[in-house]
Structure formats: structure tokens, C-alpha cells
Enzyme design. Structure first.
Site, short mmCIF file in Angstrom:
data_model
loop_
_atom_site.label_atom_id
_atom_site.label_comp_id
_atom_site.label_asym_id
_atom_site.label_seq_id
_atom_site.Cartn_x
_atom_site.Cartn_y
_atom_site.Cartn_z
N SER A 11 0.85 -1.20 0.00
CA SER A 11 0.00 0.00 0.00
C SER A 11 0.88 1.24 0.00
O SER A 11 2.07 1.18 -0.33
CB SER A 11 -0.94 -0.03 1.21
OG SER A 11 -1.93 0.99 1.10
N ASN A 12 0.31 2.39 0.36
CA ASN A 12 1.06 3.65 0.43
C ASN A 12 0.53 4.49 1.57
O ASN A 12 -0.35 4.06 2.32
CB ASN A 12 0.98 4.39 -0.92
CG ASN A 12 -0.45 4.64 -1.34
OD1 ASN A 12 -1.21 5.32 -0.66
ND2 ASN A 12 -0.84 4.05 -2.48
N HIS A 13 1.04 5.71 1.71
CA HIS A 13 0.72 6.54 2.88
C HIS A 13 -0.51 7.43 2.70
O HIS A 13 -0.78 8.27 3.56
CB HIS A 13 1.93 7.43 3.23
CG HIS A 13 3.15 6.67 3.64
ND1 HIS A 13 3.20 5.90 4.78
CD2 HIS A 13 4.36 6.54 3.04
CE1 HIS A 13 4.40 5.35 4.89
NE2 HIS A 13 5.12 5.71 3.85
#
Length: 401
Positions: free
Chosen positions: A209-211
């Protein structure tokens, strides 16, 4: 929309009372006049002095304050809206049954304005039949309940019962006061917004995933709704949400989920804003059982996900406005302009991670708007809500170009 509005905020005894300070600050920043009432129990969680300082008005706790026995009548007639946030299980029960044993309840029973309430309690209390009956009674009075959120509760358990976040409550008030305004520039338009991250599973417990928090996309959905559009928000996995009555949410998890839902909604949309941080790659093979740690190294074979903005750009109809985002760390403008052309966008919002206070998880953002017609607009560092409103103004200009 809240400039000059008179808002009477009732704070009852709940750990969520600390959020009242944030809520008052946001409302005052929006130009509202705020007066605060507290139950005696609420004073155990946050001081009247704090809320008095933030609201720039005296805080009422007892009926006989300032030598007046009729202050509840005057306050009940002063407000444009009365908002009880947090509304504890005890205060909700008293409101539903007309009990009047403190100033907040006396003002509530005297109020001639609409009443909104934001419940806050543990899940077992929220799900109890008595609470459900009390809430139903308040709704039958014509009051409006702000949805409760799911998350970690004061008990340490995870479940329903969290009070709506202050930012979401402000958004709800926007939609509340704007209802019935028929002069909105996007009235009758349909908008599609994607927001948040995606999660690409590796095995049943791990994912890529990412932030991204989804804050910017949610702010855009709300700003479009404030401008009159009926908004479909396709939202990746995030704890954030919106209470705006003009926004309907579809929750998705993976890039494939987001592609499917956006593809379904896009044909009927007049405005499409792709603000989500969609994974560019996903694991080619997903394990059906947890991968055990055994070797010093592990390799993952990745494959490209479908580029949603490019796909929608290829199918764009005459009159549709398609907006994309470009989050960059180097050669920012060059890459953003390339996306503008390659994906058949009408506008790209350039975000640089080199700008302090911009990007993931911040409440602020600093962007540059690059349009297909060559127009460039650099916005200063602003709250994401203000950035969203400026983007919507640019979208309105594109529609009329």
C-alpha cells in the site's frame, strides 16, 4: 457558508468532549458565531475556560449563571442551529424523555432552531435497545443524528460508537446550511471522485500500500457537493469518511476494485476527479495462506495494475471534465504535463513531496493546477478544504471554457 451563522454547541459528559475544542476552533475559523453549553459532567473532561477562550464567548454550565434564571430561553432563541457533540448516552436519554436537570437540557427544550446531535459512547451502549429507542424518538422529533464512526473506543475495544470527527461535522453543517440553495454553480451535475490508497494483498495478512489518507479526495468530494454536484466517492481503505449529504460513498480495497467501480460510475459523470493513490503494481501471485518466515530473502513478482485515469481518459465523452493528480519528487512539472497529455486529462493537480506541509497525511497542501488550455495556477500552502474549493473553481471554469 458558515459565515455569521449562530451555532449553539452542547457538550455532554464523554471522553470525546476533548474534540469540542477542535470543533469550536474550526467553526470560529469558518466565521461562525459559537456559544458553548456544558453539562456538569462534561467539565470533568474539558474545562469551560478552554472552550470560552476558543469561542470568545462565556460558556454556560448552570441555569442561574450571571444572576439570570431565563438564560436558557434567550439562548434557545438565539441560535440558527443547536448541535450536541458529543451527545452521551445519558444526555440522549434525557433529551428523548424531556428531562430537564441542567442548563444544556433546559436550552434544548427551549430551542426554536433545528437540533443536531453526534452520539459518542461505547459500542454496547450504542447497540442497546434503550439507546436505539431513544435515538428513534429524537429522530421522530425532527432532529438530525450525525452518523457514529467505527474505530477504537475509550474502553480499548474496537467497534461503533465513536463521535464523528470535527472536520466531518463542519462538512455536515456546510451541507445543512446549503440545503435549498438553488443557485449553486454545479447544480444538476454528477461528479465522480476517487480517494485514498489501495491495498494489494500478498497473502491473507500482508499487503502492498502507500501513505495516502484520503483527506484531499474527501475534501474534493465535499467541495463538489457544496457547489451543488451529486457526488459519488470511491474510497480506498482509510478510517476517514464524510457526513456530507451530497456525497455517496463506495468502499473499495484493491486497485482492481477501484477500477471496476469507477468504470461503472464514469459514463454518467459530468466531472471525474481521480485523486486516489492507486497502486501501480500488485503481486502476480497471492498466497492463500500466511507466508512463513524462513529464508533470509524473499522475492515478489509484481505485475502492473490497470491505469484508471488513462482508461477513463480513453473513453471520455464530449463535455466530461477529467482531472488527475500527479504526486512527484523530481522533474515535477515535466512529469505532470506528460500525464496531462498521455491520459487525455483536462487538468492535472501537481503535488510535490519537496514542499513542506504538502502530500500524504497533512491537513494542508500546496499544489499547482495545470490545464489542457495552457493555464497554470500555483496555489499557496492552504488547508486541504481550501485547496479543494480552489480546484472546484478551476473545474467550473473548464466547464464553461
Amino acid at each position: 457558508m458558515l459565515q455569521g451563522k449562530k451555532i449553539l454547541l452542547g457538550v455532554s459528559g464523554s471522553i470525546a468532549a476533548y474534540k469540542a475544542a477542535i470543533l469550536v476552533r474550526l467553526l470560529v475559523k469558518e466565521g461562525a458565531q459559537v456559544k458553548v453549553l456544558m453539562t456538569p459532567a462534561a467539565c470533568d473532561f474539558i474545562t469551560p475556560l478552554t472552550l470560552s477562550t476558543l469561542s470568545k464567548n462565556d460558556v454556560g454550565v448552570t441555569i442561574s449563571e450571571n444572576g439570570s434564571w431565563s438564560n436558557h430561553v434567550m439562548l434557545g432563541r438565539w441560535a440558527d442551529v443547536m448541535l450536541i457533540a458529543p451527545a452521551s448516552v445519558n444526555t440522549i436519554a434525557k433529551m428523548a424523555n424531556g428531562i430537564c436537570d441542567n442548563l444544556l437540557l433546559a436550552v434544548y427544550l427551549s430551542a426554536t432552531c433545528p437540533v443536531l446531535f453526534a452520539p459518542a459512547m461505547d459500542e454496547d451502549m450504542w447497540l442497546h435497545p434503550a439507546t436505539k429507542a431513544n435515538v428513534a424518538r429524537l429522530l421522530s422529533y425532527g432532529h438530525r443524528q450525525l452518523p457514529v464512526h467505527k474505530g477504537e473506543l475509550a474502553s480499548g475495544l474496537f467497534g461503533e460508537g465513536r463521535m464523528a470527527e470535527p472536520e466531518a461535522i463542519v462538512s455536515y453543517l456546510y451541507s445543512f446550511f446549503s440545503a435549498g440553495n438553488q443557485t449553486k454553480p454545479l447544480a444538476g451535475k454528477k461528479a465522480l471522485v476517487s480517494a485514498g490508497p489501495t491495498q494489494e494483498p500478498i497473502d491473507p495478512v500482508r499487503f502492498i500500500s502507500n501513505h495516502s489518507s484520503g483527506k484531499m479526495g474527501i475534501a474534493l468530494a465535499e467541495a463538489l457537493a457544496e457547489a451543488g454536484a451529486a457526488v459519488e466517492l470511491v474510497l480506498g481503505p482509510t478510517h476517514l469518511s464524510t457526513l456530507h449529504t451530497g456525497v455517496r460513498i463506495s468502499r473499495v480495497v484493491t486497485a482492481a476494485d477501484m477500477f471496476d467501480r469507477c468504470s461503472e460510475l464514469a459514463p454518467s459523470a459530468d466531472i471525474i476527479v481521480m485523486a486516489a493513490a492507486v497502486a501501480d503494481y500488485r503481486p502476480r501471485n497471492v498466497a492463500d495462506k500466511k507466508i512463513k518466515k524462513k529464508d533470509e530473502e524473499m522475492s515478489l513478482e509484481l505485475e502492473k495494475t490497470t491505469d484508471i485515469a488513462r482508461s477513463l481518459g480513453a473513453q471520455k465523452k464530449n463535455g466530461q471534465v477529467l482531472v488527475g493528480f500527479s504526486l512527484e519528487t523530481n522533474n515535477e512539472k515535466e512529469y505532470a504535463l506528460k500525464k496531462l497529455q498521455d491520459k487525455n486529462l483536462d487538468m492535472v493537480v501537481l503535488n510535490s513531496l519537496n514542499d513542506a506541509g504538502a502530500g500524504f497525511n497533512h491537513d494542508t497542501n500546496k499544489v499547482t493546477l495545470l490545464s489542457r488550455n495552457g493555464h497554470e495556477q500555483a496555489l499557496p500552502l492552504q488547508s486541504k478544504q481550501e485547496v479543494a474549493r480552489n480546484i472546484v473553481l478551476a473545474i467550473i471554469d473548464l466547464q464553461h471554457a
